[in-house]
Design an enzyme around this catalytic site. Structure first.
Site, PDB file in Angstrom:
ATOM      1  N   ALA A  23      12.238  41.655 -39.522  1.00  0.00           N
ATOM      2  CA  ALA A  23      12.842  40.842 -40.347  1.00  0.00           C
ATOM      3  C   ALA A  23      14.483  40.883 -40.703  1.00  0.00           C
ATOM      4  CB  ALA A  23      12.087  40.549 -41.439  1.00  0.00           C
ATOM      5  N   SER A  25      17.786  39.683 -42.208  1.00  0.00           N
ATOM      6  CA  SER A  25      18.578  38.883 -43.357  1.00  0.00           C
ATOM      7  C   SER A  25      20.097  38.751 -42.747  1.00  0.00           C
ATOM      8  CB  SER A  25      18.570  39.395 -44.230  1.00  0.00           C
ATOM      9  OG  SER A  25      19.159  40.603 -44.519  1.00  0.00           O
ATOM     10  N   GLY A  27      22.028  41.411 -43.415  1.00  0.00           N
ATOM     11  CA  GLY A  27      22.897  42.333 -44.125  1.00  0.00           C
ATOM     12  C   GLY A  27      22.660  43.905 -43.363  1.00  0.00           C
ATOM     13  N   VAL A  28      23.239  45.073 -43.894  1.00  0.00           N
ATOM     14  CA  VAL A  28      23.118  46.310 -43.316  1.00  0.00           C
ATOM     15  C   VAL A  28      21.800  46.589 -43.331  1.00  0.00           C
ATOM     16  CG1 VAL A  28      24.025  47.460 -45.672  1.00  0.00           C
ATOM     17  CG2 VAL A  28      24.541  48.309 -43.418  1.00  0.00           C
ATOM     18  N   ASP A  29      21.070  46.322 -44.475  1.00  0.00           N
ATOM     19  CA  ASP A  29      19.654  47.233 -44.276  1.00  0.00           C
ATOM     20  C   ASP A  29      18.730  46.939 -43.285  1.00  0.00           C
ATOM     21  OD1 ASP A  29      20.190  48.274 -46.838  1.00  0.00           O
ATOM     22  OD2 ASP A  29      19.684  46.627 -48.035  1.00  0.00           O
ATOM     23  N   CYS A 117       9.234  34.216 -52.436  1.00  0.00           N
ATOM     24  CA  CYS A 117       9.761  34.260 -51.113  1.00  0.00           C
ATOM     25  C   CYS A 117       9.113  35.205 -50.194  1.00  0.00           C
ATOM     26  CB  CYS A 117      11.188  34.436 -51.236  1.00  0.00           C
ATOM     27  SG  CYS A 117      11.899  34.296 -49.301  1.00  0.00           S
ATOM     28  N   GLY A 141      13.897  45.631 -44.164  1.00  0.00           N
ATOM     29  CA  GLY A 141      14.735  46.685 -44.695  1.00  0.00           C
ATOM     30  C   GLY A 141      14.684  46.777 -46.156  1.00  0.00           C
ATOM     31  N   CYS A 214      19.431  33.696 -53.097  1.00  0.00           N
ATOM     32  CA  CYS A 214      20.321  33.099 -52.044  1.00  0.00           C
ATOM     33  C   CYS A 214      20.574  31.739 -52.150  1.00  0.00           C
ATOM     34  CB  CYS A 214      19.365  33.386 -50.537  1.00  0.00           C
ATOM     35  SG  CYS A 214      17.894  32.283 -50.781  1.00  0.00           S
TER      36      CYS A 214
END
Length: 377
Positions: A23, A25, A27-29, A117, A141, A214
């Site tokens: 999954a 998003s 982002g970095v994670d 969510c 993440g 978000c």
């Protein structure tokens, strides 16, 4: 100890024969999770969810699942050489998360949409999609740990207390936990994650962490509620505990339990705090800090992750967390049913609010025993 025939994800297959849906998003994670698993030889498939209006998302900075984040996730997939899909979950997200968020605020509660969510979109519909793609597991993440216990997989706090996201994942069920993996939960710090991103040359290595919900730009909850529910910000009275009118306000949706600043009713001597919101009368009730203290909390919609059923004992000693920003405190759970309980805090907490989660931890160690939603009985 894990059997030597199991791979790093705890599955009895070679990595190349193990399909993992990540999954992403943007982002970095989650990007690091995908990169690490690809590097280890797994059959990685990246999936990003479009959760709300794509055009509006492009104008917003610092939030997950926005337009630029979809673009970033795609760039990572291209750089690492694995397929990436974008799924339009806008309607699902609005119905399962945003609408409840708005209605809860209008009812005077303080909701936590990120939990809903995870519960209703990411770990439900997205997880089902991962199964449809014949994935052996789904990885995210999130900073939380999945450990094998005597009765099966257990949920544990992250190794880094400052990054721990267990409060937002209490509703993860045992069945979901069997399928989910959290490769970052054991890392000691976010710096390690960013170092891995730099090592793999990921284009998001220096990307800032998202801070806001978000779909709530700049943390302006009231503006979002007004847009979703026009007319929600009607003015009303600010009263004390005895019902005396102290002033007026610009709408109940602008206030939260425990709020002290911005009340506009100075000159009262001792500080006052918001102790109750009454949407029906459009009243904001204020009082001394002592009026915020709570020891007994009704909790419902409990997701229990203990080895025994919740109702197997009349009482459970636990550590309970009533807000994501607070440390767990000693408490006792007294079950009323399999999904409802009364939680007694051994020391009172201030500002316990309907709509927040109450998450349970084992008295010793890092295990998450589940949690539920605080409500006013």
């Amino acid at each position: 100890m894990l059997d030597a025939t199991l791979n790093s994800l705890g599955l009895p297959k070679a990595p190349a024969q193990t399909r993992v849906v990540v999954a992403m998003s943007g982002g970095v994670d989650s990007s690091v999770v995908a990169a690490v698993l690809k590097d280890q030889g797994y059959d990685v498939v990246g999936v990003t969810l479009q959760l709300y209006d794509h055009g509006a998302a492009l104008a917003k900075k610092g939030a997950c699942c926005a337009g630029r984040d979809i673009h970033d996730a795609r760039r990572v997939a291209e750089a690492m050489g694995f397929p990436h899909y974008v799924l339009d979950y806008e309607n699902t997200f609005r119905e399962a998360v945003i609408d409840e968020f708005a209605d809860a605020y209008l009812a005077g509660a303080t909701p936590v949409p990120c939990i809903r969510c995870n519960e209703r979109v990411k770990f439900k519909d997205l997880l089902a999609t991962a199964r449809d793609l014949d994935a052996d597991c789904m990885a995210t993440g999130h900073y939380i740990q999945r450990k094998m216990g005597a009765a099966g997989p257990e949920l544990h706090m992250a190794a880094d207390p400052g990054r721990d996201q267990s409060y937002f994942l209490f509703s993860t069920t045992a069945e979901q936990l069997d399928y989910l993996r959290f490769p970052l939960g054991h890392l000691a710090s976010k710096a390690e994650t960013r170092a891995l991103a730099a090592r793999y040359g990921l284009p998001v290595a220096d990307k800032p962490d998202s801070q806001d919900i978000c779909f709530v730009p700049n943390g302006d909850y009231a503006a979002v509620i007004e847009k979703l529910r026009p007319g929600a910000g009607q003015p009303g009275e600010i009263v004390d505990l005895a019902g005396r009118v102290l002033g007026t306000h610009r709408g109940v949706i602008h206030y939260t339990i425990g709020q002290r600043k911005g009340l506009g009713i100075g000159g009262l001597g001792d500080p006052v705090y918001v102790v109750k919101l009454d949407p029906e009368t459009r009243r904001v009730v204020v009082g001394p800090k002592s009026a915020l203290s709570t020891r007994t909390i009704p909790v419902r919609e409990i997701n229990w992750l203990g080895d025994e059923p919740l109702t197997a004992r009349p009482e459970w000693p636990v550590l309970a967390r009533v807000r994501s920003t607070r440390a767990p405190r000693e408490a006792i759970i007294r079950p009323l049913s399999a999904t409802e309980a009364e939680v007694e805090l051994l020391a009172p907490e201030d500002g316990v609010s309907s709509g927040q989660a109450c998450v349970f931890y084992a008295p010793e160690g890092t295990r998450v025993l589940g949690g539920g939603w605080i409500w006013k009985g």
